[in-house]
Design an enzyme around this catalytic site. Structure first.
Site, PDB file in Angstrom:
ATOM      1  N   THR A  29      -2.326   7.928   2.584  1.00  0.00           N
ATOM      2  CA  THR A  29      -2.038   7.950   1.147  1.00  0.00           C
ATOM      3  C   THR A  29      -3.304   7.865   0.313  1.00  0.00           C
ATOM      4  O   THR A  29      -4.274   7.206   0.714  1.00  0.00           O
ATOM      5  CB  THR A  29      -1.126   6.764   0.758  1.00  0.00           C
ATOM      6  OG1 THR A  29      -0.994   6.741  -0.673  1.00  0.00           O
ATOM      7  CG2 THR A  29      -1.686   5.439   1.208  1.00  0.00           C
ATOM      8  N   TYR A  61       0.767  -1.866  -0.462  1.00  0.00           N
ATOM      9  CA  TYR A  61       1.063  -0.589   0.188  1.00  0.00           C
ATOM     10  C   TYR A  61      -0.238   0.128   0.569  1.00  0.00           C
ATOM     11  O   TYR A  61      -0.437   0.508   1.741  1.00  0.00           O
ATOM     12  CB  TYR A  61       1.908   0.300  -0.740  1.00  0.00           C
ATOM     13  CG  TYR A  61       1.991   1.731  -0.278  1.00  0.00           C
ATOM     14  CD1 TYR A  61       2.603   2.043   0.926  1.00  0.00           C
ATOM     15  CD2 TYR A  61       1.436   2.771  -1.041  1.00  0.00           C
ATOM     16  CE1 TYR A  61       2.674   3.357   1.378  1.00  0.00           C
ATOM     17  CE2 TYR A  61       1.506   4.081  -0.608  1.00  0.00           C
ATOM     18  CZ  TYR A  61       2.120   4.369   0.605  1.00  0.00           C
ATOM     19  OH  TYR A  61       2.172   5.667   1.037  1.00  0.00           O
TER      20      TYR A  61
END
Ligand code: UDP
Length: 333
Positions: free
Chosen positions: A120, A144
């Site tokens: 990501t 995250y």
């Protein structure tokens, strides 16, 4: 094993995983979906075999790998909501970091060494340079992003110690849907911008919550680089082929190199769907950063990847078609 066409796809019943299974099947691979349906959907499993299971169940995963002898693994199974990760960091470290460690241990025991992992742009946090090159330092702003940075470190150490060949594809903002309308984005609860725009436009929610208009960007809302899910799917297939062909390591951004603000996406969506989008400005969402836009040329140079479907029009129109079929149908029943 070299002749196997089987590819283990963890999280293959989820949004990006399912699109990638379709891509794999179209290119002669045999996807083997491994999913616990915690967020995936049974009706998204349409290509290849399915095994219900958890990546944290190392003995089961090991047996499956020994039995099926896949040529490699595509690893999508993870928790993905930035905002939720701030509230429940334990869930993110368990599912993403520990879950990946379990998978790598099973692969080690079973002698499977090639893996492509969902990465990501959130690993970059507040980058000094935008568009962001792959060489930018990691500075994640949310649990995250941090969990995915830790996954990258795990992979590096498994490369060094055990000769794993690994690819991490750092997605910017996955969006859009299968142009044939078979699968698309469906999250519960829905946290992502484009489906929430549609929900607001159709009255399923009173208004889109627009999280923050005081960012240091041209119109004050966050800038993101939206990439069509089918382009992400083709990148996974190309990266896997490259690893199987002998490449030891890939770390690639998957984006277009172009950013749209939240306000611009709302305006584009209004034009594509022909409906007004009511929105209400809210406080910034915890964990969000002002701008995430990829420097996107390395994936083209190394794996020959070209994002052919990622214009905002193509993203919005395929996403809208899917939304009409999947969400509106339930409401009108
Ligand atoms: N966003 C928003 N309202 C929503 C969902 C998202 O304003 O209901 C904003 C969010 O703050 C971010 C951008 O839209 O700036 C993209 O968010 P999304 O959750 O789609 O993806 P992320 O960037 O978190 O991966």
């Amino acid at each position: 094993m070299a002749n196997s066409k089987t590819v283990l796809v963890t999280g293959g019943a989820g949004y990006i995983g399912a699109h990638t299974c379709k891509e794999l099947a179209a290119h002669g691979f045999a996807p083997l979906v491994y999913d616990n349906f915690s967020t995936g959907h049974p009706d998204f499993v349409r290509w290849g075999e399915f095994v219900h299971g958890d990546i944290q169940d190392v003995p089961r995963l090991t047996r499956l790998l020994l039995e099926k002898k896949p040529l490699g693994v595509l690893h999508f199974a993870s928790s993905i909501a930035v905002g939720e990760s701030v509230e429940k960091p334990d869930k993110y470290y368990r599912n993403n970091v520990y879950g990946t460690l379990c998978l790598l241990e099973a692969m080690l025991t079973a002698g499977v060494r090639d893996i492509v992992v969902s990465g990501t742009a959130a690993v970059y946090g507040h980058p000094d340079e935008v568009p962001i090159p792959e060489s930018a330092p990691f500075d994640p702003a949310s649990p995250y992003g941090c969990s995915k940075a830790m996954v990258e470190r795990l992979l590096l150490d498994f490369e060094t110690a055990y000769g794993f060949r690994t690819a991490v594809l750092r997605y910017f903002n996955a969006a859009g849907a299968d142009p044939e309308g078979e699968i698309g984005e469906r999250h519960e609860p829905e946290t992502h911008l484009i489906p929430n725009i549609f929900r607001a436009a159709c009255g399923l929610i009173p208004a889109l919550k627009l999280f923050g208009v005081d960012y240091p960007t041209p119109d004050g809302s966050c800038l993101r680089d939206y990439i069509h899910v089918c382009d992400l799917a083709s990148a996974h297939r190309l990266a896997l082929e490259k690893l199987v062909g002998g490449q030891k390591k890939l770390r690639l951004n998957l984006g277009t190199g172009f950013g749209y603000s939240v306000k611009e996406v709302i305006e584009h969506a209004r034009r594509v769907i022909g409906k007004p989008v009511p929105f209400k400005v809210e406080e910034r969402r915890a964990g969000d950063v002002p701008a995430l836009v990829a420097r996107a040329d390395l994936a083209r140079k190394t794996i020959g990847w070209i994002a052919t479907r990622s214009s905002l029009d193509s993203i919005l129109s395929t996403a809208w078609r899917w939304f009409e079929k999947d969400s509106l149908k339930k409401v009108t029943l």
